[in-house]
Write a protein that holds these residues in place. Sequence first.
Motif, PDB file in Angstrom:
ATOM      1  N   ARG A  42       6.656 -13.100   1.530  1.00 17.35           N
ATOM      2  CA  ARG A  42       7.392 -14.086   2.066  1.00 17.35           C
ATOM      3  C   ARG A  42       9.041 -13.861   1.951  1.00 17.35           C
ATOM      4  O   ARG A  42       9.626 -13.842   2.877  1.00 17.35           O
ATOM      5  N   MET A  72       9.886 -10.795   4.130  1.00 17.81           N
ATOM      6  CA  MET A  72      10.050 -11.043   5.232  1.00 17.81           C
ATOM      7  C   MET A  72      11.384 -11.731   5.462  1.00 17.81           C
ATOM      8  O   MET A  72      12.313 -11.557   6.713  1.00 17.81           O
ATOM      9  N   LEU A 124      14.235  -9.391   5.428  1.00 17.76           N
ATOM     10  CA  LEU A 124      14.181  -8.499   6.730  1.00 17.76           C
ATOM     11  C   LEU A 124      14.921  -9.478   7.928  1.00 17.76           C
ATOM     12  O   LEU A 124      15.580  -9.039   8.855  1.00 17.76           O
ATOM     13  N   LEU A 132       7.086  -1.096   7.725  1.00 19.40           N
ATOM     14  CA  LEU A 132       7.397  -2.457   7.652  1.00 19.40           C
ATOM     15  C   LEU A 132       6.827  -3.278   9.150  1.00 19.40           C
ATOM     16  O   LEU A 132       6.524  -4.391   8.930  1.00 19.40           O
ATOM     17  N   THR A 145       4.242  -6.192   8.651  1.00 21.91           N
ATOM     18  CA  THR A 145       4.738  -7.538   9.467  1.00 21.91           C
ATOM     19  C   THR A 145       3.812  -8.052  10.284  1.00 21.91           C
ATOM     20  O   THR A 145       3.280  -9.312  10.232  1.00 21.91           O
ATOM     21  N   ARG A 203       0.469  -9.282   8.054  1.00 22.84           N
ATOM     22  CA  ARG A 203       0.618 -10.460   7.330  1.00 22.84           C
ATOM     23  C   ARG A 203       1.559 -11.509   7.607  1.00 22.84           C
ATOM     24  O   ARG A 203       1.385 -12.638   7.051  1.00 22.84           O
ATOM     25  N   CYS A 204       2.622 -11.200   8.278  1.00 28.84           N
ATOM     26  CA  CYS A 204       3.602 -12.257   8.728  1.00 28.84           C
ATOM     27  C   CYS A 204       3.151 -13.619   9.212  1.00 28.84           C
ATOM     28  O   CYS A 204       3.519 -14.460   8.697  1.00 28.84           O
ATOM     29  N   CYS A 262       8.365 -14.359  12.819  1.00 28.67           N
ATOM     30  CA  CYS A 262       7.626 -13.180  12.655  1.00 28.67           C
ATOM     31  C   CYS A 262       7.998 -12.295  13.938  1.00 28.67           C
ATOM     32  O   CYS A 262       8.284 -10.839  14.026  1.00 28.67           O
ATOM     33  N   ILE A 319      11.411 -10.694  13.635  1.00 25.00           N
ATOM     34  CA  ILE A 319      11.394  -9.498  12.659  1.00 25.00           C
ATOM     35  C   ILE A 319      10.527  -8.394  13.450  1.00 25.00           C
ATOM     36  O   ILE A 319      11.138  -7.201  13.374  1.00 25.00           O
ATOM     37  N   LEU A 320       9.500  -8.608  14.062  1.00 26.63           N
ATOM     38  CA  LEU A 320       8.838  -7.540  14.778  1.00 26.63           C
ATOM     39  C   LEU A 320       9.945  -7.141  15.861  1.00 26.63           C
ATOM     40  O   LEU A 320       9.954  -5.860  16.107  1.00 26.63           O
TER      41      LEU A 320
END
Length: 1121
Positions: free
Chosen positions: A119, A122, A125, A159, A163, A166-167, A176, A179-180
Amino acid sequence: MSQEPATYTLFLFLALSHGVASQRMPDSNEDLHPLLQKMAEEIIDGSYLNALLDLIQFQSSHVWTADLSHRVLAYLNSRHVPFTISSLQAAMENHLEQRLHQPQKLLEDLRETDAQRFRTAMRWLLEDKKGRLDLKDTVIDLGEIREQALQSPGVNRSLFLVTLERCFQVLNSLECVEILGRLLRASSGGFLQPDIMERLPRDLREDAFKNLSAVFKDLYDQTSAHSQRAVYTWMTGILQTSSNATDDSVSWVSAEKLWILGRYMVHLPFEEIMKISPVEIGLFISYDNATKQLDTVYDITPELAQAFLERISSSNFSMRNTSTIHRLGLLVCFYDDLELLDATVAQVLLHQMIKCSQLRGFQAGVQKLKANLLDIATENQTLNETLGSLSDAVVGLTYSQLESLSPEAVHGAISTLNQVSGWAKSQVIILSAKYLAHEKVLSFYNVSQMGALLAGVSTQAFCSMDCKDLPQALRSTLSQHVSGLSPAQQQGVLSKMIEAGDPASGIVEIPGAFFKEVSLFDLRREPGFNPAVLMDKELRRSQALFLYELLLKTTRRPGELLSAGQLVKGVTCSHIDAMSTDSFLAHFRYFENNLFLLSPYQVNCLAWKYWEVSRSSMPPFLLAALPARYLASIPASQCVPFLISLGKSRLDSLVLDSNKKTSVLGKVQQCLDDSIADEYTVDIVGNLLCHLPATIIDRGIYPRAWPPALHGLRDCPDLSPEQKAAVRRRLLEQYGSPNNIPSLDKFPDILQQTASKLAGTLPPKEFLWAVFESVRNSSDESPSSDAIPGCHGVPAPSSDDVFKLAEANACWAPEDLLCMEEDTFIRNVELLGAVKGFSLPQLLALKEKAVQVWDMPPYWREHHIVSLGRIALALNESELEQLDLGSIDTVASLSQQTEWTPGQAKSILQGFLDDSDYSIQDLKSFHLVGLGATLCAMNSTEIPLIKNSEFRVVVARIGTLLCSTHVLAEFKRKAEVVFGDPTEWTSSVLQELGTIAAGLTKAELRMLDKDLMPYFQPSAIKCLPDEIFKELSAEQIACLGPENAAAVTHAQRQRLSTVQLQSLQRALDGAKAQPWQDAPASAGPTRTPASRSPAGAPVSWGLGLGCLLLGLMAKPLWGVA
């Protein structure tokens, strides 16, 4: 990647002084925050990434105090951890570098770390602001480390994958998706392979799904067609799940779902589009953003576009309503409801169709639709009355239609005409003449109004402009349209500009692309240059060489010069050698950021300088600029950074010698072990993929790596036949035998789209014939009628054929071309004149067609001659003499062709002198530029007659001509009058002269300083006669530099001695001029952690992470080397 000054803190962090053991250490039993205890345990276990994540989490809610480093150190000592600073440093750097260069291990670490640490990763990021860790005596820039991680090949992929995996278990879906999206944008969509799309979650919240879909829409153009289809499948899978449709006759596609699909709507099946309910399609069209979306469907096909148009017409929107037409976007390009269409509506459609040039293909159909609408729009009205309302359909008007226009009509429609793109040169000649016939004189106001029509203004008209108007025009409209002006027109403008008043202020005020036409002679008269005025100007290398040397005398800050636009082109080896180590390393980033402006010789000089002052931190790609043996110094442990660095460069411009390139690729193959095992290796090799031998493409790319490798190979501009054959074999393995693959001629649109993209190039003959057969098989035209004698049954080209075929028009037989209808020839003569592959018999047939249409050459007007292009090459000397060549602009269009025989060139030259009533003594600088290659037809008594005052301002242009040796020798004599004796020439003068320098005598060549040899232009080296080139000393040849050495011809080589050939090989290899100057190659670039990294050198994000951890237990250790 850039090197931050904070890198130096790494070596402060290393720092336990020799007195550490005697210092009072806090009792390890004193409270140490649990997170810091976890961090210390991870350090003991060697899990440095986990330790970093613990530290980041601690810092997010606690303040770092001075005693914490000692507490952590005490804890480690209490655990009896046997370490030294150097061993800890080595272990940490090795660990973090492995994660950088083997990002699969980073993926494993992040998969295995606990939920809390993941976490934290993430959140890091997701962080928008430049996060920093303040450890009291140092500040670590987490934002910079994050940016470096995102830009590192492979790390970004790891990464992204973790992501995805697990994100969604530890953060909410919106976070999430953000981030993607960030990771995908950093990769330009390269990760969107079909197998990845299958792993995307299908149970996203609605807002998260829309956000991720928006990312995919943004990356549409960077995504392969195969991957686009996979994205579409994922999106529609979710959209269909939420559909309320229960009846197969009603589509699941709603207005909102069309909006969510965005450009992916072009992947909807025809049958699905036809089932969309009228209510939903009407609602979609009513959206304010629907037009913006439809403006971007560049790859829609006619069939799908007409399906959408049919559904829109089935709603309550009238297809004849102006408001509806404005909402159609690119669908308007396929409008087919022309029956009983009103002229006003036709004009509205034409106005909207100006955007159709953005379509990918299908332009032949667009042109046909525009022609039909043009006929409707002008029905019961004259062209003069409707000209301003026809939008870019006016490009389809023939010469006779344009000539029929009144000056008043052109003046009234200028606001439309000046915005149209796609004009032929011959058309703008007619229109600009009409406009100026109304205005009488060329003023600043008129220039500002003419826009795209400026290309048709005569050079003489520019020269006749008022001196007060021209500078203002040059700074505004003219500078925006400089690319459309011929060299003669540009020179005409410049000569008038410099002539107008104070030449000094005139030169400084010359903007952008125009500036590169300023002569070296005029620059030398300008005392007032400074770096600031050069920021937006394009420079020839000769200009940059002169200006850098000039400004270096008054500007002592290298950064000010190196950051002044293109001035970096003028840096010489002596300038680089004169820089101190600190100055060179501090300013190297200016060179690195402008590699595309540097010559191979400059890059070679940079490589030697870096090798000599800081080889441990040398960017690995620079090793390719050194002699091939230096590549052997790269240890296996440094292969990955070498491949990454070289994969980001342009190998073809870095290594010019084929033998050396073979050596470089040999090292690449050795590093790869002749294989590409997975997608991470594809990330690492980057552009090197385009240079790998066919054997690796055929057998060395593993199945797992093939999809991303194929994605990369499709963008390679110059694959060899062997490489293409290897790709074909792999595709056959993947898709089966050719019998299982539909023939290409089943996809005429794809073939024709590809052919249109290759217009102006020479594709393989097999491809051209495939395009030709495809177009002929799909053509609706019937064979030529009997109206043309001898053409019964001949399959003559139609306008539609010519437009679709582009370069494949070279497949017509000469008799086919001769049987072309007159209207087809008139409408397409410029397209035909641009075909590079026409043979002489084909050109002769087209010339005969021109005679049939326009009468004999004496009756041809300027726009006729200009439109011919390569067809003019078929005119014999007698026919050329019959042409009206009184305008330098007419001659300039002919001189663009490079295939004239000496006799033809002489006819053109003499024709201009006769028709213009000029003598050679009367020729102005713009005449000389316009005459171009025909100047090579001058004899030894004519060249001396050229005025020195005109010659000196166009030396650089004349220096691009590939004239005979005796002509170049005469031009060289004139150059001596301008620049003095060859022994006095500087690097900028030699560069300015271009091929003129090939007119040097044996004695003059031998007397040239060896340090000037790199500043010959490669074209001049090629033009040097073999018997003169061999007079160069071995030392001079060794100083040629890689680019000039590569220009030496086979015939020149044949005349060289063994010693000279050895020197030539040294130059090709990038060696120093003398063997004793070479540094030993055995001392390879090794990692030297205890030496300061230079500003500007590449730095791994791993080192940045190392800074954080080593900082916990460090205090300054003065004297660390």
